[in-house]
Design a protein around this motif. Structure first.
Motif, short mmCIF file in Angstrom:
data_model
loop_
_atom_site.label_atom_id
_atom_site.label_comp_id
_atom_site.label_asym_id
_atom_site.label_seq_id
_atom_site.Cartn_x
_atom_site.Cartn_y
_atom_site.Cartn_z
N GLY A 200 0.80 -1.22 0.00
CA GLY A 200 0.00 0.00 0.00
C GLY A 200 0.83 1.27 0.00
N TYR A 201 2.15 1.12 0.19
CA TYR A 201 3.03 2.30 0.21
C TYR A 201 4.17 2.07 -0.77
CZ TYR A 201 0.60 3.43 4.53
OH TYR A 201 -0.36 3.72 5.46
N SER A 202 4.57 3.11 -1.46
CA SER A 202 5.68 3.00 -2.39
C SER A 202 6.99 2.91 -1.62
CB SER A 202 5.73 4.21 -3.33
OG SER A 202 6.15 5.37 -2.62
N THR A 203 7.98 2.30 -2.24
CA THR A 203 9.31 2.22 -1.61
C THR A 203 9.85 3.61 -1.34
OG1 THR A 203 9.79 0.11 -2.69
CG2 THR A 203 11.66 1.41 -1.94
N GLY A 204 9.61 4.54 -2.26
CA GLY A 204 10.08 5.90 -2.05
C GLY A 204 9.50 6.55 -0.81
N ASP A 205 8.23 6.26 -0.52
CA ASP A 205 7.60 6.82 0.68
C ASP A 205 8.20 6.21 1.95
OD1 ASP A 205 5.93 8.55 -0.62
OD2 ASP A 205 4.23 7.17 -0.68
N ILE A 206 8.44 4.91 1.93
CA ILE A 206 8.90 4.22 3.13
C ILE A 206 10.32 4.61 3.52
CG2 ILE A 206 9.52 1.92 4.03
CD1 ILE A 206 7.04 0.84 2.61
N ILE A 207 11.17 4.93 2.55
CA ILE A 207 12.57 5.20 2.89
C ILE A 207 12.85 6.68 3.19
CG2 ILE A 207 13.30 3.26 1.47
CD1 ILE A 207 14.32 5.28 -0.60
N ARG A 208 11.85 7.53 3.18
CA ARG A 208 12.13 8.97 3.26
C ARG A 208 12.03 9.56 4.66
NH1 ARG A 208 7.41 11.92 -0.14
NH2 ARG A 208 8.03 13.79 1.02
N PHE A 209 11.68 8.75 5.68
CA PHE A 209 11.47 9.30 7.02
C PHE A 209 12.54 8.80 8.00
CE2 PHE A 209 7.35 9.22 4.92
CZ PHE A 209 6.95 10.54 5.09
N ARG A 210 12.87 9.66 8.98
CA ARG A 210 13.85 9.33 10.01
C ARG A 210 13.31 9.78 11.38
NH1 ARG A 210 15.11 7.31 6.02
NH2 ARG A 210 17.13 7.21 4.96
N VAL A 211 13.94 9.29 12.44
CA VAL A 211 13.54 9.64 13.81
C VAL A 211 14.25 10.91 14.24
CG1 VAL A 211 13.59 8.91 16.22
CG2 VAL A 211 13.09 7.24 14.43
N ARG A 212 13.48 11.88 14.68
CA ARG A 212 14.06 13.13 15.16
C ARG A 212 14.82 12.85 16.47
NH1 ARG A 212 13.10 17.79 13.17
NH2 ARG A 212 11.09 17.19 12.25
N GLY A 213 16.05 13.29 16.52
CA GLY A 213 16.89 13.04 17.67
C GLY A 213 17.75 11.80 17.55
N GLY A 214 17.53 11.01 16.48
CA GLY A 214 18.35 9.84 16.22
C GLY A 214 17.70 8.54 16.64
N PHE A 215 17.84 7.53 15.79
CA PHE A 215 17.23 6.22 16.03
C PHE A 215 17.85 5.52 17.25
CE2 PHE A 215 15.17 2.93 12.94
CZ PHE A 215 14.09 2.83 13.80
#
Length: 448
Positions: free
Chosen positions: A194-209
């Motif tokens: 239901g989500y494109s690969t481009g959408d899934i890889i574009r987010f990160r955790v603020r403050g670091g994972f």
């Protein structure tokens, strides 16, 4: 030396180890975490450079990943969009052999998307329930023996479609498509349904994972010992005995070993692990690549770039503008082909796309050379899912394997590590029935 005692020893303070430690210690069991590195996080490592935080290991986070999302909610972490940091891409570059093409991001997305549209129906059929990989085992057996390259050939793609998709998959999976399993590609698409690969890889955790791992461990009633590498795990009557590199010995009812498949050989298991586990260890999983960040001097419009697998770098995206330059993230299919610390080598590799590029610095970590990982993220080879997965997750006496390499859902990803840590914690709670040793940290009743 007199053995130290606890209920459960957790080997490794990455996501799987942290989650298992929290779940078990907060159930009333006395848990000790032994971590060989001088930090928590495992293959997640948030580092500071150029005035920003960069993830040099695991980094993907998305609301399609339920276990990650639950942890972010529990501890109040937010995500941010990389496109807000680097702005929308202005152009795309594609190097196929020695032919360099420049195109719009929309055209690049459309060309890659044509190939994925052919694969998605197969993924949905084989992995109808992504967290139950053997739900349609007869369908899985028809494809698991194929390499990614063979799977793409079966789909009857035109050469142009296949070539650009091959380049994209080589970057995404940190291995040439001739090495990775076609079923791995199908699993990845099914879990992100239901989500494109481009959408899934574009987010990160603020403050670091890495801070999320710290929050999980802070919420656990477990002792964490850094720079304490495990060298031997013995099964004994009533439990396990674990030896560390500093000469210490620990006795416990169970041990959760969160070491990746390629690094399991660094621990002496007595008796040896099962034939199936040893076969997987001998075959190893497929990833052999490298990922790092480069500091480019000068002005660049935000871009993304792909290259076919014969090149030392196969993927590049701009990440952030800084004074006097741009930071980009790069991936290569073989860590032995490129030394990220050699700026001359890196500059030559980057110039396959940007002929005038000047590389002023790099940031990263060679996970394939790291003795505690010996790989990047896990990518199964052909046949390994069917042959070995169920054996890898089967406990042997008091020894349990946990981590992204043993996940049923997002295999090879942080989401999978969390899932695996939860699953193993549940198995151990059922096996031990709650608190065991007199020096537990809680007075909770036994857990069924």
């Amino acid at each position: 030396m007199t053995p130290k005692n606890c209920d459960v020893l957790v080997v490794g303070a990455g996501f799987a180890g942290a989650v298992a430690a929290r779940e078990l210690s907060n159930s009333g069991l006395n848990v000790v975490v032994l971590e060989g590195r001088d930090r928590v996080g495992g293959r997640v490592w948030s580092r500071q450079a150029w005035g920003r935080t960069f993830e040099v290991g695991g980094q993907l986070v998305h609301w399609s990943q339920p276990h990650i999302w639950a942890e972010l909610t529990r501890y109040g972490f937010e995500i941010y969009d990389l496109h807000d940091e680097s702005h929308d891409f202005a152009t795309s570059l594609y190097l196929n052999g020695d032919q360099l093409e420049e195109m719009s991001p929309e055209e690049m997305g459309e060309r890659i998307g044509k190939g994925f549209k052919r694969i998605v129906p197969v993924a949905d059929n084989v992995f109808e329930r992504p967290y139950e990989p053997f739900f349609r085992e007869s369908e899985l057996e028809l494809v698991d023996h194929l390499t990614m390259a063979e799977g793409l050939t079966q789909l009857g793609m035109l050469k142009d479609e296949r070539d650009i998709l091959d380049a994209a998959l080589t970057g995404a999976f940190s291995a040439p498509t001739e090495n990775g399993a076609y079923s791995q590609c199908l699993r990845r698409l099914a879990t992100g349904r239901g989500y494109s690969t481009g959408d899934i890889i574009r987010f990160r955790v603020r403050g670091g994972f890495q801070a999320v791992v710290g929050a999980i461990l802070a919420d656990a009633s477990a002792e964490v010992l850094l720079q304490t590498a495990v060298v031997r795990v013995e099964q004994i009557d009533g439990g396990v005995r674990v030896h560390t590199s500093d000469g210490a010995t620990w006795s416990a009812k169970s041990a959760v070993v969160t070491v990746p498949v390629n690094a399991l050989a660094g621990i002496d298991f007595v008796p040896s692990l099962s034939e199936g586990k040893r076969a997987m260890m001998d075959e190893r999983q497929a990833t052999q690549g490298i990922m790092f960040f480069v500091h480019l001097l000068g002005e660049y419009k935000p871009f993304m770039a792909l290259a076919s697998s014969e090149h030392p770098l196969t993927w590049m995206e701009t990440r952030a503008k800084i004074d006097g330059g741009m930071i980009a993230q790069v991936l290569g299919p073989d860590a032995e082909r490129l030394d990220m610390a050699d700026l001359g080598q890196v500059q030559t590799a980057v110039r396959q796309w940007l002929p005038d590029a000047i590389v002023a610095g790099t940031l990263g970590h060679n996970w394939t050379a790291d003795p505690f990982s010996r790989q990047t993220w896990a990518i199964a080879r052909p046949g390994q899912l069917v042959k070995y997965h169920r054996e890898l997750v089967r406990p042997e006496g008091g020894v349990y394997l946990a981590g992204a390499d043993y996940a049923s859902g997002w295999y090879g990803y942080v989401e999978g590590a969390i899932e695996s840590g939860l699953a193993v914690a549940h198995k151990i709670r059922r096996a031990l029935g709650g608190a065991q040793t007199p020096d537990v940290r809680h007075d909770t009743a036994a857990v069924s």
